[in-house]
Write an enzyme that holds these catalytic residues in place. Structure first.
Site, PDB file in Angstrom:
ATOM      1  N   GLU A 263      54.852  50.540  26.068  1.00  0.00           N
ATOM      2  CA  GLU A 263      54.571  50.121  27.448  1.00  0.00           C
ATOM      3  C   GLU A 263      53.452  50.969  28.036  1.00  0.00           C
ATOM      4  O   GLU A 263      52.565  50.454  28.728  1.00  0.00           O
ATOM      5  CB  GLU A 263      55.837  50.263  28.295  1.00  0.00           C
ATOM      6  CG  GLU A 263      56.919  49.251  27.912  1.00  0.00           C
ATOM      7  CD  GLU A 263      58.251  49.468  28.603  1.00  0.00           C
ATOM      8  OE1 GLU A 263      59.056  48.542  28.591  1.00  0.00           O
ATOM      9  OE2 GLU A 263      58.487  50.566  29.135  1.00  0.00           O
TER      10      GLU A 263
ATOM     11  N   GLY B  57      64.844  50.708  28.792  1.00  0.00           N
ATOM     12  CA  GLY B  57      65.025  49.854  27.614  1.00  0.00           C
ATOM     13  C   GLY B  57      64.502  50.492  26.334  1.00  0.00           C
ATOM     14  O   GLY B  57      64.554  49.877  25.265  1.00  0.00           O
TER      15      GLY B  57
ATOM     16  N   ASP C 299      62.267  51.311  36.107  1.00  0.00           N
ATOM     17  CA  ASP C 299      63.586  51.810  36.505  1.00  0.00           C
ATOM     18  C   ASP C 299      63.543  52.407  37.905  1.00  0.00           C
ATOM     19  O   ASP C 299      64.535  52.364  38.628  1.00  0.00           O
ATOM     20  CB  ASP C 299      64.078  52.836  35.482  1.00  0.00           C
ATOM     21  CG  ASP C 299      64.169  52.209  34.106  1.00  0.00           C
ATOM     22  OD1 ASP C 299      64.916  51.224  33.963  1.00  0.00           O
ATOM     23  OD2 ASP C 299      63.457  52.649  33.185  1.00  0.00           O
TER      24      ASP C 299
ATOM     25  N   LYS D 143      59.972  54.705  33.695  1.00  0.00           N
ATOM     26  CA  LYS D 143      60.216  53.587  32.802  1.00  0.00           C
ATOM     27  C   LYS D 143      60.873  54.099  31.517  1.00  0.00           C
ATOM     28  O   LYS D 143      60.877  55.285  31.259  1.00  0.00           O
ATOM     29  CB  LYS D 143      58.891  52.881  32.457  1.00  0.00           C
ATOM     30  CG  LYS D 143      58.329  52.113  33.654  1.00  0.00           C
ATOM     31  CD  LYS D 143      57.106  51.282  33.321  1.00  0.00           C
ATOM     32  CE  LYS D 143      57.216  50.474  32.086  1.00  0.00           C
ATOM     33  NZ  LYS D 143      58.392  49.582  32.021  1.00  0.00           N
TER      34      LYS D 143
HETATM   35  C1  5RP Z   1      61.952  49.261  29.294  1.00  0.00           C
HETATM   36  C2  5RP Z   1      61.582  49.498  30.709  1.00  0.00           C
HETATM   37  C3  5RP Z   1      62.009  48.486  31.708  1.00  0.00           C
HETATM   38  O1  5RP Z   1      60.889  48.022  32.372  1.00  0.00           O
HETATM   39  C4  5RP Z   1      62.942  49.120  32.699  1.00  0.00           C
HETATM   40  O2  5RP Z   1      64.005  49.717  31.991  1.00  0.00           O
HETATM   41  C5  5RP Z   1      63.475  48.085  33.689  1.00  0.00           C
HETATM   42  O3  5RP Z   1      64.348  47.230  33.030  1.00  0.00           O
HETATM   43  P1  5RP Z   1      65.068  46.026  33.751  1.00  0.00           P
HETATM   44  O4  5RP Z   1      63.995  45.034  34.096  1.00  0.00           O
HETATM   45  O5  5RP Z   1      66.037  45.513  32.725  1.00  0.00           O
HETATM   46  O6  5RP Z   1      65.773  46.541  34.989  1.00  0.00           O
HETATM   47  O7  5RP Z   1      60.945  50.445  31.066  1.00  0.00           O
HETATM   48  O8  5RP Z   1      61.574  50.331  28.479  1.00  0.00           O
END
Ligand code: 5RP
Length: 219
Positions: free
Chosen positions: A103, A97, A84, A94
């Site tokens: 992760e 999502g 993010d 991060k």
């Molecule tokens: C999920 C994450 C993602 O890597 C982060 O939110 C980036 O998402 P996107 O590729 O949809 O921009 O940490 O937990």
């Protein structure tokens, strides 16, 4: 180039780092979804795949990959994931999502961690993106009060349950000038499962896609 095209370019650039015999860790999110679409093209270079979420596992299976557990594979050669936010030290926020805990485990188990982002994610100081924290449901009010004392504005992610059965607190207005210190401090709050600051284990390589191409940054 719009954000989706940039995400696709960053994913394409990451594909080049997959060498023959790779045990590959796969992250979560829209940028990684582009990567998953491309993985069948390099299937012969992949020894096995470990996934960071139920969502990514489902997409990998749709493409015919058998997804192994980390306990089965042991160390991961290469972990590829989005973020993010990233600063120039490749310390990340991060968890947008909600998959931050798995992760973080995969990033920690990886010999090499490549982060793929579009250029809107590169920031001077982490903290404009609300900081995700995975929290045990029974501790959620206590953890929220602690974050308020740290001058953050904690907001529960509505109707969201993580793959581990926990809740997500998104903390707004936190300035994070020292990500290492902040990561350790929030991790010490009882009931916190994982904070979405990846500073203790930052990325090794950041692939940043912009209108002019994909730039490679190293820590
Ligand atoms: C999920 C994450 C993602 O890597 C982060 O939110 C980036 O998402 P996107 O590729 O949809 O921009 O940490 O937990």
């Amino acid at each position: 180039m719009d954000a989706s095209e940039k995400k696709r370019s960053a994913a394409q650039a990451a594909i080049e780092f997959i060498e023959p015999g790779t045990v590959l860790g796969v992250g979560t999110g829209s940028t990684v979804n582009f990567l998953i679409e491309m993985l069948p093209d390099v299937r012969d270079r992949i020894d096995s795949v470990v996934s960071s979420s139920k969502a990514s596992t489902a997409l990998l299976r749709e493409r015919g990959f058998e997804v192994r557990t980390l306990n089965e594979t042991g160390e991961i050669d290469l972990y590829i994931d989005g973020a993010d936010e990233s600063n120039k030290h490749l310390q990340l926020i991060k968890g947008g999502g909600g998959a931050l805990t798995r992760e973080k485990v995969l990033a920690a188990a990886a010999r090499r961690f490549i982060c793929i982002v579009d250029d809107s994610k590169l920031v001077g100081m982490l903290g404009s993106f609300p900081l995700p924290i995975e929290v045990l449901p029974m501790a959620q009010e206590m953890v929220a009060r602690r974050l308020l004392k740290m001058r953050g504005q904690p907001i529960w992610r509505d109707s969201f349950i993580t793959d581990n059965g926990n809740h997500i607190l998104d903390v707004h207005d936190l300035q994070i000038p020292n990500p290492l210190e902040m990561e350790a401090r929030i991790n010490r709050i009882p009931g916190v499962v994982t904070v979405g600051i990846f500073a203790d284990r930052p990325a090794d390589i950041l692939l940043v896609a912009s209108d002019t191409g994909v730039r490679e940054m190293r820590a």
